[in-house]
Design a protein around this motif. Structure first.
Motif, short mmCIF file in Angstrom:
data_model
loop_
_atom_site.label_atom_id
_atom_site.label_comp_id
_atom_site.label_asym_id
_atom_site.label_seq_id
_atom_site.Cartn_x
_atom_site.Cartn_y
_atom_site.Cartn_z
N GLY A 74 77.28 36.24 16.39
CA GLY A 74 78.41 35.93 17.26
C GLY A 74 78.65 36.99 18.31
N LEU A 75 79.81 36.91 18.91
CA LEU A 75 80.23 37.82 19.98
C LEU A 75 81.01 38.97 19.37
CD1 LEU A 75 80.74 38.57 22.97
CD2 LEU A 75 82.62 36.91 22.95
N TRP A 118 77.64 36.86 9.03
CA TRP A 118 78.94 36.75 9.69
C TRP A 118 78.82 35.83 10.89
CZ3 TRP A 118 82.12 41.83 10.76
CH2 TRP A 118 83.42 41.51 11.18
N GLU A 119 79.67 34.83 10.90
CA GLU A 119 79.79 33.93 12.04
C GLU A 119 81.25 33.53 12.18
OE1 GLU A 119 77.23 30.66 11.19
OE2 GLU A 119 77.91 30.52 9.12
N ALA A 120 81.61 32.92 13.29
CA ALA A 120 83.00 32.55 13.53
C ALA A 120 83.31 31.18 12.95
CB ALA A 120 83.30 32.55 15.03
N ALA A 121 84.60 30.94 12.64
CA ALA A 121 85.03 29.62 12.19
C ALA A 121 85.09 28.65 13.35
CB ALA A 121 86.40 29.72 11.50
N VAL A 122 85.45 29.13 14.54
CA VAL A 122 85.46 28.33 15.77
C VAL A 122 84.21 28.70 16.56
CG1 VAL A 122 86.70 27.80 17.91
CG2 VAL A 122 87.98 28.26 15.80
N CYS A 135 84.65 33.95 10.16
CA CYS A 135 85.98 34.21 10.72
C CYS A 135 85.87 35.11 11.94
CB CYS A 135 86.86 34.88 9.67
SG CYS A 135 86.26 36.50 9.14
N THR A 136 87.00 35.30 12.59
CA THR A 136 87.17 36.29 13.64
C THR A 136 88.05 37.40 13.09
OG1 THR A 136 87.02 34.63 15.41
CG2 THR A 136 88.08 36.72 15.97
N PRO A 195 84.80 34.90 19.29
CA PRO A 195 84.15 36.14 18.85
C PRO A 195 84.23 36.27 17.33
CG PRO A 195 86.26 36.62 19.88
CD PRO A 195 86.02 35.16 20.10
N ILE A 196 83.31 37.04 16.76
CA ILE A 196 83.42 37.32 15.32
C ILE A 196 84.16 38.62 15.07
CG2 ILE A 196 81.36 35.99 14.68
CD1 ILE A 196 79.83 38.67 14.49
#
Length: 441
Positions: A370-371, A302-306, A283-284, A310-311
């Motif tokens: 992620g970012l 942790w990573e983003a869904a899109v 998620c973000t 950014p995370i």
């Protein structure tokens, strides 16, 4: 000898002459009718050709309206407040054709978010003929220069004594890069004011300041699209509100059950301490006003869904102290083996013979993938911190623990909303289609 016609012969003679005359007359009428038909057909044909030519003109006029509208807004910084949502502009003449266009924002407000996509509807008219195109516009423009680095700090970048910072991509600071004694930095380094310490890599003075996003615009956009999680939804312990042993994604939310289709969630800490630990997040997270000492620690995956989102976005300071121990799936509140990928491995790799591992055996590397953008100070406060992506600090970035960085180019190649140097609009390929002309109302 003189011949004379009888009465009967004379009658037959006149009859033959009448028939001949009638035949000639009918033939003349047929020829005249054919001539008139030919004239009418030529008129109809000319009219059809003219109508087709007019249709081509209005269709081209509608397409030109799209080009004109896109050029206009890309030359106006305040175009979102200059136009009224879903209302045509005044007609513009384009040769013999006139055209109008309008912009439509799904939420009904063009000016509320600089990063919103919009629909452009363009209509051209000539006499009784009209033609309307509809197309989607999205934000475009070059990535902010901060995304060219694995670490970018708007303030100092400091490696504390006894610690290590290693990166496979350059790191940068808009002020000083300082590596204290008994520590080292392995990466190419870009700096503005000064650089010192044990650095294994090239050192280059910046020719211009690194560009960072506007925190206010960034937070506003992601708050708008986020699903809120209240502090009261979180358990608390030791003075912290906790996200612990959780699986939070676009399809799972054990905190309050409310799902967000893009996996974007918002928490306003109101200056209370927040701790995120031992969780698998897809998620973000958008975090406002965390208390000083708020921390992300333990085993985290942790990573983003899109993909390019950014995370983590923090308006304030944030500490990090990750563990190198992998995150075991069974420790989280939800298990989803179907998302297993090549990046994931079992806690006992030698026992994995290709069969689907059991839930209790699945583990994930402890990484933030992620970012990350922290508007204040980002501090590695102990631990063995591993990032795959990019970390941005709006103030100081302090390394007081091991920090390993693996850069991901996805963010500079396809920046997420809020991370572009200019908010130009461009046509989304494949979205152009003809529609019925909208009402004037």
């Amino acid at each position: 000898m003189r011949l004379s016609l009888t009465r009967g012969s004379r009658n037959r003679y006149h009859e033959r002459r009448g028939i001949v005359y009638l035949v000639v007359l009918m033939a003349s009428l047929i020829v005249a009718s054919m001539a008139l038909s030919a004239i009418n057909i030529s008129h109809w044909h000319a009219r059809d050709l003219n109508g087709s030519a007019d249709l081509v003109l209005v269709r081209q006029g509608a397409y030109s309206a799209i080009e004109h509208a896109t050029a206009q807004i890309n030359n106006l910084d305040d175009w979102r407040s200059s136009y009224v949502n879903n209302v045509d502009i005044s007609p513009i003449d384009y040769g013999s054709v006139s055209f109008v266009y309008r912009f439509v924002d799904d939420d009904g407000d063009l000016a509320d978010d600089d990063f919103d996509d919009v629909t452009l509807i363009a209509t051209a008219r000539l006499n009784e003929i009209q033609f309307t195109w509809e197309v989607e516009l999205t934000t475009s423009g070059d990535a902010l220069s901060c995304l060219d680095y694995s670490i970018a700090s708007n303030g100092d970048l400091e490696v504390k004594s006894g610690y290590i910072l290693a990166s496979d991509q350059a790191v940068a600071s808009n002020q000083d890069i300082e590596v204290e004694s008994d520590s080292y930095l392995t990466a190419d380094c870009y700096y503005d004011q000064g650089i010192s310490g044990d650095i294994y890599g090239n050192t280059v003075a910046l020719s211009s300041a690194i560009e960072f996003p506007s925190t206010s615009h960034l937070m506003e956009h992601y708050r708008e699209i986020a699903t809120e999680i209240q502090l009261s939804d979180l358990p608390s312990s030791g003075g912290y509100y906790l996200i612990q042993d959780q699986h939070l994604s676009d399809s799972s939310n054990g905190l309050n059950g409310s799902l967000n289709s893009e996996g974007v969630y918002y928490i306003n800490c109101n200056y209370n301490l927040l701790r995120i630990t031992n969780s698998r997040l897809q998620c973000t997270l958008v975090i406002d006003n965390p208390g000083n000492g708020s921390i992300i620690d333990g085993s985290m995956h942790w990573e983003a869904a899109v993909a390019n989102y950014p995370i983590l976005l923090v308006d304030g300071d944030m500490d990090f102290a990750l563990s190198r121990s992998p995150l075991v799936e069974s420790s989280t509140s939800a298990s989803t083996n179907s998302s297993l990928s090549a990046d994931y491995y079992t806690a006992n790799p030698s026992s994995n013979t290709g069969a689907t591992p059991t839930t209790s055996s699945i583990a994930y590397p402890s990484q933030l993938r992620g970012l990350v953008h922290v508007s204040g100070n980002a501090r590695m406060n102990g631990g063995d911190n591993e990032f795959m992506g990019c970390i941005l600090s709006g103030n100081k970035l302090e390394v007081g623990g091991t920090m390993i960085m693996h850069h991901r180019a996805i963010y500079s190649e396809n920046p997420p909303p809020g991370f572009r140097a200019s908010q130009q609009m461009r046509v989304v390929p494949g979205t152009l289609r003809r529609i019925n002309t909208p009402d004037d109302s």
